[in-house]
Each structure stands twice: as structure tokens, then as C-alpha cells.
Design a protein around this motif. Structure first.
Motif, mmCIF file in Angstrom:
data_model
loop_
_atom_site.group_PDB
_atom_site.id
_atom_site.type_symbol
_atom_site.label_atom_id
_atom_site.label_comp_id
_atom_site.label_asym_id
_atom_site.label_seq_id
_atom_site.Cartn_x
_atom_site.Cartn_y
_atom_site.Cartn_z
ATOM 1 N N SER A 145 0.700 -0.999 -0.020
ATOM 2 C CA SER A 145 -0.045 0.027 0.062
ATOM 3 C C SER A 145 0.825 1.346 0.139
ATOM 4 C CB SER A 145 -1.042 0.030 1.344
ATOM 5 O OG SER A 145 0.021 0.009 2.359
ATOM 6 N N TYR A 204 -4.332 0.325 -1.661
ATOM 7 C CA TYR A 204 -3.776 -0.868 -1.780
ATOM 8 C C TYR A 204 -3.353 -0.914 -3.251
ATOM 9 C CZ TYR A 204 -5.270 -1.894 3.170
ATOM 10 O OH TYR A 204 -5.284 -1.895 4.128
ATOM 11 N N SER A 251 -2.083 -3.322 -6.467
ATOM 12 C CA SER A 251 -2.143 -4.811 -6.818
ATOM 13 C C SER A 251 -0.874 -5.082 -7.572
ATOM 14 C CB SER A 251 -3.426 -4.871 -7.874
ATOM 15 O OG SER A 251 -3.290 -4.613 -9.017
ATOM 16 N N TYR A 287 -1.013 -6.060 -10.461
ATOM 17 C CA TYR A 287 -1.002 -5.669 -11.829
ATOM 18 C C TYR A 287 -0.511 -4.402 -12.135
ATOM 19 C CZ TYR A 287 -4.686 -9.376 -11.685
ATOM 20 O OH TYR A 287 -5.225 -10.608 -11.181
ATOM 21 N N TYR A 332 3.932 -1.534 -7.457
ATOM 22 C CA TYR A 332 3.842 -2.737 -6.656
ATOM 23 C C TYR A 332 5.112 -3.376 -6.283
ATOM 24 C CZ TYR A 332 2.327 -7.350 -5.083
ATOM 25 O OH TYR A 332 2.008 -8.664 -4.312
ATOM 26 N N ILE A 360 -3.376 -14.955 -9.981
ATOM 27 C CA ILE A 360 -3.419 -14.023 -9.115
ATOM 28 C C ILE A 360 -4.802 -13.903 -8.385
ATOM 29 C CG2 ILE A 360 -3.187 -11.483 -8.267
ATOM 30 C CD1 ILE A 360 -1.212 -11.336 -10.321
ATOM 31 N N LYS A 394 -7.338 -12.013 -5.524
ATOM 32 C CA LYS A 394 -7.528 -10.769 -4.408
ATOM 33 C C LYS A 394 -8.501 -11.438 -3.350
ATOM 34 C CE LYS A 394 -9.616 -6.132 -4.271
ATOM 35 N NZ LYS A 394 -10.501 -5.221 -4.923
ATOM 36 N N TYR A 440 -3.187 -9.814 -2.066
ATOM 37 C CA TYR A 440 -3.174 -10.900 -3.398
ATOM 38 C C TYR A 440 -2.261 -12.089 -3.060
ATOM 39 C CZ TYR A 440 -5.232 -6.627 -5.476
ATOM 40 O OH TYR A 440 -6.003 -5.676 -5.707
#
Length: 254
Positions: free
Chosen positions: A143, A153, A155, A157, A162, A196, A198, A213
Motif C-alpha cells: 500500500s 492498496y 495490486s 497488476y 507494486y 493472482i 484478490k 493478493y
């Protein structure tokens, strides 16, 4: 700082349905077990932790491996006598305090459900090299704060942001463990983005809901020392809740 990983074998004392969001309950039990071994050291870890760059780390993580169970909307259906594996990983002194405490008290309690301690196993021997593939077992939480200091947050992706969050997190843990800055390479890659999953993590005191994730495989390219940090202490934040725990798949030299 020495790092280690141990596994307790526990057995359900009754038929039960376990809430999917048991992470906070498990963390409380681990701290309770630590207190049995050394109350002063545990209170210092819980209240102060390891501080660096205005961040606080506990340098341990965990995972409850549940097999031979049925997954329903109401929770995880576990029959009496089912064996589960509780893995605790991180700073050696913390892991050993927890394991010793659990053995002394003889059980693990999750909500109103009891599991008796029946055995302990050492972690399997692994060979961590510069390029290692891991399986993400518990959700990785990453995050940032927006301009209003609200938690956002991120992800897998959103790979650039990230991976930067994961790298900065690991570098701080590395400095705490080895008492030096990390100056080597540190790269990440997701093996299969379509695997992946969530996960919303709730039932956490004062924290509301976390978003993480899991379910995917993660390549990390780094020094062997840094690989140890990722493997034993977890990736991302909220590791003491079990977040970011990974298991080893394979490793090779750069």
C-alpha cells in the motif's frame, strides 16, 4: 540476526467450522505463546517492534496449512482428529519463543476451537540462490498513502509501483537484520498473472479490512542474504498477521 522456520503439527479436538479470516486470532495466539516463554521480550516486540525509517517491523510471519478440509461459504469445515501444520518463520529468537510456548501450553486456540499440539518439524533444507521462485501462500499486502494520507492498496497488476513497494519493504528489513544497507540487485517478476487472487482480510482489531493478493508464483532476483529476508520474514506489510509468507519452489544462480 539469525532467521529460522519451524512447523508445529496440531490436531483438531472437535468438528468445527473455522472462519476464513482467522489471521488476527492466530497472531494473538502466537503472541500468547511467546509470553509463556519470555513475557518481557514479547511485550517489547509487541509494543515497540524493530524500528527503522519511521516504520515498525516484527520480523516474523506465519501460515496455517489446512488439508483434508471442506471449504464452504460458512467457513472451513474441519473434522475432529484432522491434522494441520502451523508454520512460524522469522527471527530465530521470536520463532523459538513461540514454539516453546505452544509446546508448554499444549494447544492452539482459534476463536472457540482447540487444536492440540502433537509434534514439531524443522523446515526442509533449501538452497537459496540469486534467482528464486516462490509460491505466495498468504496474501501480499502492498500500500501507499495518497495526498490525503489515505491508505491505497496496490495490486500486482500495477507492477512498477507494486515491485517498488516490495523492494523498499525488503530493504528496510534487510537493514534491521544485517545492520547494513542493501546495495545489490533486487528484481521481481510474477510467473502467472492469471493465477493472482484478490483477498479481503477482515476481523482485524482497529485495522478494518486489508487487501492483499496471493495464489501466484513470484520470482525474486537478489543476493542470497536478501533471499533469506524474503523467505523467512515475508514480503510486503502486515507480516505478523501472516501476510506475505511464501514457500520455496526452486532456485538457480544468476
Amino acid at each position: 540476526m539469525e532467521l529460522t522456520r519451524k512447523v508445529l503439527i496440531v490436531e483438531s479436538e472437535s468438528d468445527l467450522v473455522l472462519d476464513y479470516n482467522y489471521y488476527y486470532e492466530l497472531m494473538k495466539e502466537i503472541y500468547s505463546a511467546m509470553k509463556i516463554s519470555n513475557i518481557k521480550r514479547t511485550e517489547k516486540l509487541h509494543n515497540e517492534g524493530y524500528k527503522i525509517d519511521n516504520k515498525i517491523y516484527k520480523l516474523f510471519t506465519s501460515q496455517l496449512f489446512i488439508e483434508n478440509a471442506t471449504y464452504q461459504a460458512s467457513g472451513i469445515v474441519i473434522k475432529k482428529g484432522t491434522k494441520l501444520r502451523l508454520m512460524i518463520s522469522g527471527a530465530k529468537i521470536t520463532v523459538e519463543d513461540a514454539i516453546s510456548g505452544f509446546i508448554k501450553k499444549g494447544n492452539l486456540k482459534l476463536f472457540k476451537n482447540y487444536f492440540k499440539i502433537i509434534d514439531m518439524e524443522n523446515d526442509k533444507k533449501i538452497n537459496l540462490n540469486e534467482i528464486t521462485l516462490y509460491k505466495v501462500r498468504n496474501p501480499i499486502v502492498a500500500s501507499i498513502q495518497d495526498e490525503n494520507k489515505k491508505i491505497v492498496y496496490v495490486s500486482p497488476y500495477q507492477q512498477e509501483v507494486y515491485f517498488k513497494i516490495l523492494a523498499n519493504n525488503l530493504k528496510r528489513k534487510y537493514k534491521l537484520i544485517y545492520n547494513k544497507e542493501y546495495e545489490g540487485e533486487l528484481y521481481f517478476d510474477v510467473e502467472d498473472i492469471f493465477s493472482i487472487k484478490k483477498k479481503l482480510i477482515s476481523n482485524i482489531k482497529t485495522k478494518g479490512i486489508l487487501i492483499g493478493y496471493s495464489g501466484f508464483e513470484l520470482y525474486i532476483q537478489a543476493s542470497k542474504e536478501m533471499q533469506r529476508v524474503a523467505y523467512y520474514c515475508g514480503v510486503g506489510s502486515n507480516n505478523s498477521l501472516g501476510m506475505g509468507l511464501m514457500t520455496y519452489i526452486m532456485s538457480r544462480r544468476d
